[in-house]
Design a protein around this motif. Structure first.
Motif, mmCIF file in Angstrom:
data_model
loop_
_atom_site.group_PDB
_atom_site.id
_atom_site.type_symbol
_atom_site.label_atom_id
_atom_site.label_comp_id
_atom_site.label_asym_id
_atom_site.label_seq_id
_atom_site.Cartn_x
_atom_site.Cartn_y
_atom_site.Cartn_z
ATOM 1 N N LEU A 97 4.231 1.251 -3.461
ATOM 2 C CA LEU A 97 4.236 -0.023 -4.278
ATOM 3 C C LEU A 97 4.938 0.088 -5.514
ATOM 4 O O LEU A 97 5.858 -0.573 -5.950
ATOM 5 C CB LEU A 97 3.011 -0.929 -4.064
ATOM 6 N N SER A 136 4.040 -7.077 -12.935
ATOM 7 C CA SER A 136 4.637 -7.296 -11.358
ATOM 8 C C SER A 136 3.696 -6.581 -10.312
ATOM 9 O O SER A 136 3.275 -7.036 -9.276
ATOM 10 C CB SER A 136 6.023 -6.705 -11.298
ATOM 11 N N TYR A 137 3.005 -5.373 -10.844
ATOM 12 C CA TYR A 137 2.013 -4.381 -9.766
ATOM 13 C C TYR A 137 1.036 -5.284 -9.827
ATOM 14 O O TYR A 137 0.450 -5.259 -8.519
ATOM 15 C CB TYR A 137 1.917 -3.259 -10.562
ATOM 16 N N ASN A 189 0.384 -8.496 -10.044
ATOM 17 C CA ASN A 189 0.704 -9.491 -9.080
ATOM 18 C C ASN A 189 0.747 -8.962 -7.543
ATOM 19 O O ASN A 189 0.494 -9.809 -6.798
ATOM 20 C CB ASN A 189 2.254 -10.179 -9.391
ATOM 21 N N MET A 190 1.145 -7.998 -7.150
ATOM 22 C CA MET A 190 1.276 -7.547 -5.661
ATOM 23 C C MET A 190 0.177 -6.480 -5.211
ATOM 24 O O MET A 190 -0.077 -6.344 -4.154
ATOM 25 C CB MET A 190 2.637 -6.638 -5.746
ATOM 26 N N ASP A 216 -2.211 -7.536 -2.106
ATOM 27 C CA ASP A 216 -1.663 -7.526 -1.017
ATOM 28 C C ASP A 216 -1.299 -6.158 -0.496
ATOM 29 O O ASP A 216 -0.828 -5.898 0.692
ATOM 30 C CB ASP A 216 -0.591 -8.707 -0.602
ATOM 31 N N LYS A 221 1.713 -4.882 -0.884
ATOM 32 C CA LYS A 221 2.896 -4.769 -0.427
ATOM 33 C C LYS A 221 4.003 -5.502 -1.327
ATOM 34 O O LYS A 221 3.651 -6.282 -2.291
ATOM 35 C CB LYS A 221 3.157 -5.627 0.854
ATOM 36 N N TYR A 222 5.201 -4.859 -1.268
ATOM 37 C CA TYR A 222 6.248 -5.496 -2.246
ATOM 38 C C TYR A 222 6.545 -6.830 -2.134
ATOM 39 O O TYR A 222 7.153 -6.786 -0.895
ATOM 40 C CB TYR A 222 7.341 -4.320 -2.291
ATOM 41 N N ASP A 223 6.614 -7.654 -2.981
ATOM 42 C CA ASP A 223 7.066 -8.774 -2.712
ATOM 43 C C ASP A 223 8.082 -9.369 -3.842
ATOM 44 O O ASP A 223 7.602 -9.497 -4.916
ATOM 45 C CB ASP A 223 5.982 -9.984 -2.685
ATOM 46 N N LYS A 274 7.385 -11.976 -6.504
ATOM 47 C CA LYS A 274 6.285 -11.817 -7.326
ATOM 48 C C LYS A 274 6.488 -11.007 -8.681
ATOM 49 O O LYS A 274 5.816 -10.371 -9.494
ATOM 50 C CB LYS A 274 5.048 -11.305 -6.527
#
Length: 332
Positions: A47, A87-88, A90-91, A94, A96-98, A101
């Motif tokens: 990720l 960003s990390y 934020n993700m 879950d 997983k990369y979004d 986000k």
């Protein structure tokens, strides 16, 4: 044998390793010194690496405002970078990369529109996917309510340049425009050829109009649109001394000649582009064409905003999607 440089770095890491037990902030910097691989391996490396890759892809440098040889004064445009850590965070829940986000940071340019010498403005930044409607008003009252209703329905805000004499005689319509969230600019007081006026006459035309508009809507005026686009350098300088930017246009509907609606639409849609400023008036063909123009412009992924929004440096960020990044970035 360690070089002196490597020995210093090794010693620094050793010291930080000991202090990290007692200081969590030191631990953060230790991870950076040890390199991304150690840090990433502890935090879902796949990720994190995707976010790092996206950060490299989306990095764009800011562009300074400038005086262009053809387009005269042109605004700057912010650069962007991805805040990797934010960003990390934020993700990571879950795992997983979004792309939605990703957290972006805007990077302002060093030279702004306000830093430039007085010069007319014909367009916004050519990379900003936005256009503006410039609506000059000295007549055409009967078409304004319908045009305002169309703009409201589509959640579009325009910049209306009002003749001072008209605003004085039509305070209710002036307030209606302002209450719709639209920007109001100065279109002189009596619609003269500004190129032929003395300095004193120019100042009076602009000052009187500013005073009427500000007294009517309670807001200061920022932009000046010279009637028929007529001006000379002294006109620009006087407007600048009154804290007015002088705005011209990129695309002209020529609606005052009362063309067929289809002709007007073709004039705009064949020339519209990012940064364009589209000149129009309250006329029957413009009223009839307005909905189609808005729909067509938006279908080209262009936003429609006031002159002030078009001139600001905020970058409109387009997400490309990991599978189409390279292709989309070549064709923004």
């Amino acid at each position: 044998m360690l070089s002196s440089k490597n020995l210093i770095a090794f010693s620094l890491i050793a010291i930080l390793s000991l202090s990290a037990i007692f200081n969590p902030y030191t631990n953060k910097y230790l991870k950076q010194l040890q390199g991304d691989s150690t840090f990433v391996s502890k935090q879902n490396g796949e990720l994190y690496n995707l976010i790092v890759k996206a950060a490299d892809y989306y990095q764009i440098e800011p562009q300074n405002a400038k005086i262009d040889r053809v387009w005269k004064a042109m605004p700057g445009y912010n650069g962007i970078k991805v805040d990797i850590e934010a960003s990390y965070q934020n993700m990571k829940k879950d795992k997983k990369y979004d792309e939605k986000k990703l957290v972006f940071v805007q990077i302002p340019p060093e030279v702004h529109l306000s830093d430039l010498s007085p010069s007319p403005i014909y367009r916004g930044h050519p990379e900003k996917p936005m256009v503006s409607f410039l609506i000059n008003v000295a007549w055409g009252n009967e078409f304004l309510p319908s045009m305002l209703a169309t703009l409201k329905k589509n959640k579009v805000h325009a910049t209306f340049f009002l003749e001072g004499r008209w605003a004085k005689e039509n305070p209710d319509l002036t307030k209606m425009i302002a209450d719709g969230g639209h920007e109001i600019g100065n279109h002189s007081y009596s619609h003269p050829n500004m190129q032929l006026l003395s300095a004193a006459e120019t100042r009076e035309e602009l000052t009187k109009t500013n005073e009427i508009i500000e007294a009517t809507i309670g807001k200061k005026v920022t932009w000046f649109g010279p009637p028929a686009g007529a001006f000379r350098k002294e006109t620009i300088d006087i407007a600048h001394s009154l804290q007015l930017g002088t705005v011209l246009w990129t695309v002209d509907t020529i609606d005052w000649q009362k063309p067929q609606t289809a002709v007007l639409i073709e004039r705009v849609t064949s020339k519209v582009h990012p940064g364009a400023m589209i000149l129009m008036h309250p006329t029957k063909p413009t009223d009839e064409a307005l909905q189609t123009l808005i729909t067509e412009i938006k279908s080209r992924n262009l936003r429609i905003g006031t002159v002030s929004k078009l001139m600001d440096e905020e970058r409109i960020i387009k997400l490309y999607g990991p599978q189409n990044m390279e292709q989309d970035k070549k064709n923004p």
